[in-house]
Design an enzyme around this catalytic site. Structure first.
Site, PDB file in Angstrom:
ATOM      1  N   LYS A  98       0.755  -1.125   0.047  1.00 14.20           N
ATOM      2  CA  LYS A  98      -0.129   0.188  -0.045  1.00 14.20           C
ATOM      3  C   LYS A  98       0.941   1.172  -0.070  1.00 14.20           C
ATOM      4  CE  LYS A  98      -4.312   1.297   2.764  1.00 14.20           C
ATOM      5  NZ  LYS A  98      -4.794   1.065   3.692  1.00 14.20           N
ATOM      6  N   SER A 173      -9.915   1.306   3.632  1.00 19.52           N
ATOM      7  CA  SER A 173      -8.924   2.234   2.765  1.00 19.52           C
ATOM      8  C   SER A 173      -8.057   1.383   1.920  1.00 19.52           C
ATOM      9  CB  SER A 173      -8.066   3.044   3.789  1.00 19.52           C
ATOM     10  OG  SER A 173      -7.155   2.229   4.714  1.00 19.52           O
ATOM     11  N   SER A 197     -10.085  -1.553   7.130  1.00 23.22           N
ATOM     12  CA  SER A 197      -9.467  -1.229   6.036  1.00 23.22           C
ATOM     13  C   SER A 197      -8.808  -2.345   5.232  1.00 23.22           C
ATOM     14  CB  SER A 197      -8.378  -0.057   6.131  1.00 23.22           C
ATOM     15  OG  SER A 197      -9.185   1.130   6.650  1.00 23.22           O
TER      16      SER A 197
END
Length: 487
Positions: A98, A173, A197
């Site tokens: 990420k 997220s 997330s």
């Protein structure tokens, strides 16, 4: 029945592997073939990069592609394998990370325009562990601004779309991670979870996603400001994948000790090879705290039936309140944000992030004193104790990830959003981080074009129990095949 299924699995895998391209293989299959010399890391990485180049333009999951870097890492992995053997159980397997964790020499943007040139001087705990395990990193995946929405778009990198259906959210997220692994861009994807997330994108994208017990994985990124105490207690690194075994192996790699991280605890044998150990399961298929979608309820009951057939004692019953947890999450994290991340969001966040900040703080009482915050942190102990006592009698909870199907994209910024409804339906995934419990999303009910899933929850440091039950469900529902977003 279960033992026969286990015996048949290698033959089934061999058939799948002989008729598919490398980017379609699981991480564990790739690792085994690389270790045995049947394929090279370079071949696996070239295949993953080709898949990324083919489908990423349709979904924008990987916002920092690193093909040349990954090819160099793959060549090094092949050389290392010949010289001294594999560095870990996923040696040579391409992956993604990420964009909100440090990668030396690259910008830790966290989806924020103001951070576009914020280059890290050293690797985060996550990246360091993956590199040490011999995994080439083909790219970095998208996140909303400041990684604090359940939907994934930002002004810097744009919106990430769900490969199943661009109308519905890919989640957040770690939406870029979920979208990437669902579409076959890497067999595993790193994500992180402070309020769902990892588990929410896994649900929206029809894959597996583990939020481990707080502390099992190191997670330090030194280029970022030190997080305040509530966020340190809640946030974890995690994994999304198309198989349970891939998650287990990734956790083994990522739990590598890191003295920079102050919260890490030894994983010991939590992520060693799984066995079949049925236990009691509390099934919450409907909730009196939230409206529930019939398809969600059906997926939970389908999963319960599978577990019963495998020897688990699965009974429908009430469990401690998820609404109580999410209400606490909003108050304690919201007040910490008012004194920390919130002003940064107001100064540098995009309009969707600022709108979500308003939603998150809507009618959340202001706690502006030392004693008030100390009292909130004291309440956390009572909430965790309540759940631990319940999980002592019922070691697994089987329930929803969200009480509704994956939402329309950007629903959180709609002007007519019913905020109370929103927090009721997301409570099963958003509330548990407040007390550090692990949770696993399993894509029961998912078909191409229509993602669905269930959540397994257990007590702290019993993550292995989640994976063992998840493996039982996986054998029943069959392989998760990568989705082609172009179709």
């Amino acid at each position: 029945m279960i033992s026969r299924s286990i015996e048949q699995k290698p033959q089934q895998q061999e058939t799948i592997m002989s008729t598919t391209e490398l980017w379609q293989w699981t991480a564990s299959d790739l690792a085994s073939a690389i270790s045995a010399g049947r394929i090279s890391s370079l071949e696996a990485t070239e295949s993953a990069i080709a898949r990324m180049e083919a489908v990423n333009p349709a979904i924008n999951a990987v916002v920092d592609p690193m093909p040349e870097v990954a090819l160099t890492q793959a060549r090094a992995a092949d050389k290392m394998l010949r010289r001294q053997g594999p560095l870990g159980p996923l040696h040579g397997v391409p992956t993604t990370v990420k964009v909100n964790v440090d990668y030396q020499g690259r910008a830790t943007t966290n989806g924020v325009v103001a951070n576009k040139d914020h280059k890290a001087r050293q690797d985060s705990s996550t990246v360091a562990a993956l590199k040490a395990g011999g995994l080439p990193i083909i790219g970095r995946t998208n996140t909303p601004a400041y990684s604090m929405r359940a939907f994934t778009s930002n002004d810097l990198h744009g919106a990430t779309l769900n490969p199943h259906d661009p109308v519905i959210t890919c989640g957040g997220s770690s939406g870029g991670a979920g979208s990437a692994v669902s579409a076959g861009i890497g067999a595993i994807a790193h994500g992180n979870d402070i309020g769902g997330s990892v588990r929410h994108p896994a649900y929206c994208c029809g894959v597996y996603g583990l939020r481990p017990t707080s502390g099992l994985l190191p997670q330090t990124s030194l280029s970022m400001p030190e997080r305040k105490i509530v966020s340190q207690l809640m946030a974890v690194q995690g994994v999304l994948a198309r198989s349970v075994e891939d998650i287990r192996l990734a956790m083994e790699v990522m739990s590598r000790p890191d003295p920079i991280d102050i919260w890490q605890v030894p994983a010991h044998d939590i992520f060693s090879a799984l066995t079949h150990r049925p236990c009691k399961v509390a099934v919450l298929a409907e909730s009196d705290e939230s409206p529930t979608d019939p398809e969600v309820c059906a997926a939970i009951r389908q999963a319960a039936a599978i577990l019963r057939d495998a020897g688990y004692e699965a009974c429908e019953m009430s469990v401690p309140s998820f609404k109580e947890l999410v209400d606490f999450w909003r108050v304690v994290l919201g007040n910490e944000m008012r004194g920390g991340l919130g002003p940064l969001m107001e100064a540098h966040g995009d309009w969707k992030m600022k709108r979500m900040l308003q939603v998150q703080l809507h009618e959340v009482p202001i706690v502006d004193s030392r004693d008030g915050m100390l009292e909130l942190l004291t309440q956390r102990s009572g909430l965790l104790r309540k759940w631990q006592l319940f999980l002592e009698d019922w070691p697994l909870v089987l329930t929803a990830v969200s009480w509704v199907k994956p939402m329309l994209d950007d629903l959180d910024v709609a002007q007519d959003l019913d905020i109370d409804w929103f927090y009721k339906v997301v409570a099963p995934y958003m509330g548990t981080p407040a007390i550090g419990l692990p949770g696993l999303t399993v894509p029961v009910g998912t078909v191409p074009g229509k993602p669905m899933g269930v959540q397994l929850i257990t007590t702290r440091f019993a993550d292995r129990r989640l994976l063992e039950a998840g493996a039982v469900l996986e054998r029943a529902i069959g392989p998760i095949v990568p989705v082609d977003p172009r179709s």
